[in-house]
Design a protein around this motif. Structure first.
Motif, mmCIF file in Angstrom:
data_model
loop_
_atom_site.group_PDB
_atom_site.id
_atom_site.type_symbol
_atom_site.label_atom_id
_atom_site.label_comp_id
_atom_site.label_asym_id
_atom_site.label_seq_id
_atom_site.Cartn_x
_atom_site.Cartn_y
_atom_site.Cartn_z
ATOM 1 N N PHE A 14 0.735 -1.230 0.042
ATOM 2 C CA PHE A 14 0.069 -0.057 0.003
ATOM 3 C C PHE A 14 0.866 1.208 -0.014
ATOM 4 N N ILE A 15 2.059 1.215 0.655
ATOM 5 C CA ILE A 15 2.689 2.381 0.779
ATOM 6 C C ILE A 15 3.342 2.563 -0.737
ATOM 7 N N VAL A 16 3.679 1.754 -1.429
ATOM 8 C CA VAL A 16 4.197 1.871 -2.779
ATOM 9 C C VAL A 16 3.120 2.328 -3.799
ATOM 10 N N LEU A 17 1.981 1.853 -3.428
ATOM 11 C CA LEU A 17 0.802 2.482 -4.272
ATOM 12 C C LEU A 17 0.539 3.968 -4.044
ATOM 13 N N ILE A 18 0.598 4.439 -2.849
ATOM 14 C CA ILE A 18 0.302 5.647 -2.304
ATOM 15 C C ILE A 18 1.444 6.767 -2.636
ATOM 16 N N VAL A 19 2.590 6.302 -2.566
ATOM 17 C CA VAL A 19 3.812 7.180 -2.830
ATOM 18 C C VAL A 19 4.152 7.325 -4.500
ATOM 19 N N SER A 20 3.721 6.463 -5.130
ATOM 20 C CA SER A 20 3.912 6.684 -6.457
ATOM 21 C C SER A 20 3.050 7.601 -7.101
ATOM 22 N N PRO A 21 3.488 8.575 -8.062
ATOM 23 C CA PRO A 21 2.531 9.329 -8.759
ATOM 24 C C PRO A 21 1.426 8.854 -9.487
ATOM 25 N N GLY A 22 0.231 9.206 -9.252
ATOM 26 C CA GLY A 22 -0.604 8.554 -9.956
ATOM 27 C C GLY A 22 -1.905 9.731 -10.088
ATOM 28 N N PRO A 23 -3.176 9.251 -10.368
ATOM 29 C CA PRO A 23 -4.341 10.305 -10.190
ATOM 30 C C PRO A 23 -4.326 10.841 -8.780
ATOM 31 N N ASN A 24 -4.334 10.143 -7.511
ATOM 32 C CA ASN A 24 -4.543 10.412 -6.275
ATOM 33 C C ASN A 24 -3.627 11.565 -5.752
ATOM 34 N N PHE A 25 -2.392 11.173 -6.135
ATOM 35 C CA PHE A 25 -1.170 11.967 -5.819
ATOM 36 C C PHE A 25 -1.508 13.421 -6.466
ATOM 37 N N LEU A 26 -1.418 13.303 -7.967
ATOM 38 C CA LEU A 26 -1.577 14.680 -8.614
ATOM 39 C C LEU A 26 -2.786 15.467 -8.300
ATOM 40 N N VAL A 27 -4.029 14.831 -7.892
ATOM 41 C CA VAL A 27 -4.916 15.725 -7.590
ATOM 42 C C VAL A 27 -4.956 16.431 -6.294
ATOM 43 N N ILE A 28 -4.381 15.743 -5.277
ATOM 44 C CA ILE A 28 -4.146 16.472 -3.955
ATOM 45 C C ILE A 28 -2.941 17.421 -4.189
ATOM 46 N N PHE A 118 -14.455 15.285 -4.636
ATOM 47 C CA PHE A 118 -13.798 15.134 -5.600
ATOM 48 C C PHE A 118 -12.529 14.050 -5.417
ATOM 49 N N GLY A 119 -11.847 14.268 -4.152
ATOM 50 C CA GLY A 119 -10.935 13.239 -3.822
ATOM 51 C C GLY A 119 -11.303 11.675 -3.667
ATOM 52 N N LEU A 120 -12.532 11.757 -3.077
ATOM 53 C CA LEU A 120 -13.065 10.437 -2.727
ATOM 54 C C LEU A 120 -13.484 9.804 -4.209
ATOM 55 N N MET A 121 -14.024 10.613 -5.152
ATOM 56 C CA MET A 121 -14.607 10.048 -6.597
ATOM 57 C C MET A 121 -13.342 9.547 -7.137
ATOM 58 N N THR A 122 -12.037 10.311 -7.137
ATOM 59 C CA THR A 122 -10.982 10.245 -7.696
ATOM 60 C C THR A 122 -10.168 8.693 -7.417
ATOM 61 N N ASN A 123 -10.584 8.442 -6.046
ATOM 62 C CA ASN A 123 -9.964 7.087 -5.738
ATOM 63 C C ASN A 123 -10.763 5.978 -6.066
ATOM 64 N N TRP A 164 -0.606 9.834 5.095
ATOM 65 C CA TRP A 164 0.347 10.321 3.826
ATOM 66 C C TRP A 164 -0.297 11.633 2.904
ATOM 67 N N PHE A 165 -1.816 11.585 3.011
ATOM 68 C CA PHE A 165 -2.361 12.015 2.122
ATOM 69 C C PHE A 165 -2.476 13.831 2.796
ATOM 70 N N ALA A 166 -2.807 13.713 3.925
ATOM 71 C CA ALA A 166 -2.691 15.169 4.943
ATOM 72 C C ALA A 166 -1.379 15.745 4.762
ATOM 73 N N LEU A 167 -0.158 14.696 4.971
ATOM 74 C CA LEU A 167 1.327 15.230 4.674
ATOM 75 C C LEU A 167 1.388 15.780 3.457
ATOM 76 N N LEU A 168 0.956 15.164 2.518
ATOM 77 C CA LEU A 168 1.133 15.551 0.985
ATOM 78 C C LEU A 168 0.548 16.961 0.451
ATOM 79 N N ALA A 169 -0.607 17.166 1.240
ATOM 80 C CA ALA A 169 -1.183 18.414 1.078
ATOM 81 C C ALA A 169 -0.504 19.579 1.693
ATOM 82 N N THR A 170 -0.016 19.144 3.008
ATOM 83 C CA THR A 170 0.592 20.223 3.725
ATOM 84 C C THR A 170 1.901 20.595 3.058
ATOM 85 N N LEU A 171 2.495 19.536 2.523
ATOM 86 C CA LEU A 171 3.812 19.857 1.717
ATOM 87 C C LEU A 171 3.702 20.913 0.611
#
Length: 214
Positions: A14-28, A118-123, A164-171
């Motif tokens: 799951f860590i590999v899934l969420i840290v790799s750039p993809g739709p979720n990463f890019l949208v946030i 939007f985040g929910l639908m994207t995922n 992770w996603f909260a940290l990503l948005a903060t950064l």
């Protein structure tokens, strides 16, 4: 020991899934940069909710549901592919434009609720998430596996996703990072559009008969 190994495998995958750039990463990251940290965090919470939803479904028999309703997965795959393709094409059309004309802004994500949805639908329409939860994570539904392992699997997914996603948005709401992003804005917009369109097309292509792809 077997249960701990299983949970560790799920967490690592799951860590590999969420840290790799993809739709979720890019949208946030784009919402955090172009709107606000709070909007980005709400979008991240929406994405995290999608992850928790998928994990819960997997732990309670997602694979069984697909086996009993064989048309369910293709429908989800078509909706997801078309949705991501639509977002990607619009991003390409508006690459380099000012934030007010960008696709994410044109969707009017100015309230926390809209950013969250939007985040929910994207995922929920993310092909990477669909593939992950219908394969690796469905191992928690193995007959005879203790109930606590299933609950622990969902809890791990929830903790990792929210953090992770909260940290990503903060950064990506930090001015220094925003300035660097804006300098490369057009290139990133084009890359984002290509990636999202590619995800959508690949998901739609998966619906075609194998002999047509050969």
């Amino acid at each position: 020991m077997q249960e701990i190994t299983l949970l560790t495998t799920i967490a690592g995958a799951f860590i590999v899934l969420i840290v790799s750039p993809g739709p979720n990463f890019l949208v946030i990251t784009q919402i955090a940069v172009n709107q606000s940290r709070m909007q980005g965090i709400y979008a991240g919470l929406g994405v995290a909710t999608g992850s928790i939803t998928w994990a819960t479904l997997a732990a309670t028999g997602l694979g069984f549901a697909f086996s009993q309703l064989p048309h369910l997965q293709p429908v989800l795959q078509f909706v997801g592919g078309a949705y991501l393709g639509y977002i990607g094409v619009n991003m390409l059309r508006n690459a380099g434009n000012q934030p007010a004309t960008r696709e994410l802004d044109r969707l009017r994500l100015y309230t926390p609720g809209r950013a969250y949805r939007f985040g929910l639908m994207t995922n929920l329409t993310n092909p990477k998430a669909l593939a992950f939860y219908t394969s690796i994570f469905t191992t928690v539904t193995t007959p005879g596996l203790p109930q606590w392992v299933r609950l622990a699997g969902v809890a791990i997914i929830a903790a990792l996703a929210i953090s992770w996603f909260a940290l990503l948005a903060t950064l990506f709401s930090i001015p220094h990072i925003q300035n660097g992003y804006r300098r490369a804005k057009k290139s990133i917009d084009i890359t984002t559009g290509i990636v999202m369109t590619g995800f959508g097309l690949r998901m739609l292509a998966g619906l075609l008969p194998a002999h047509l792809l050969g």
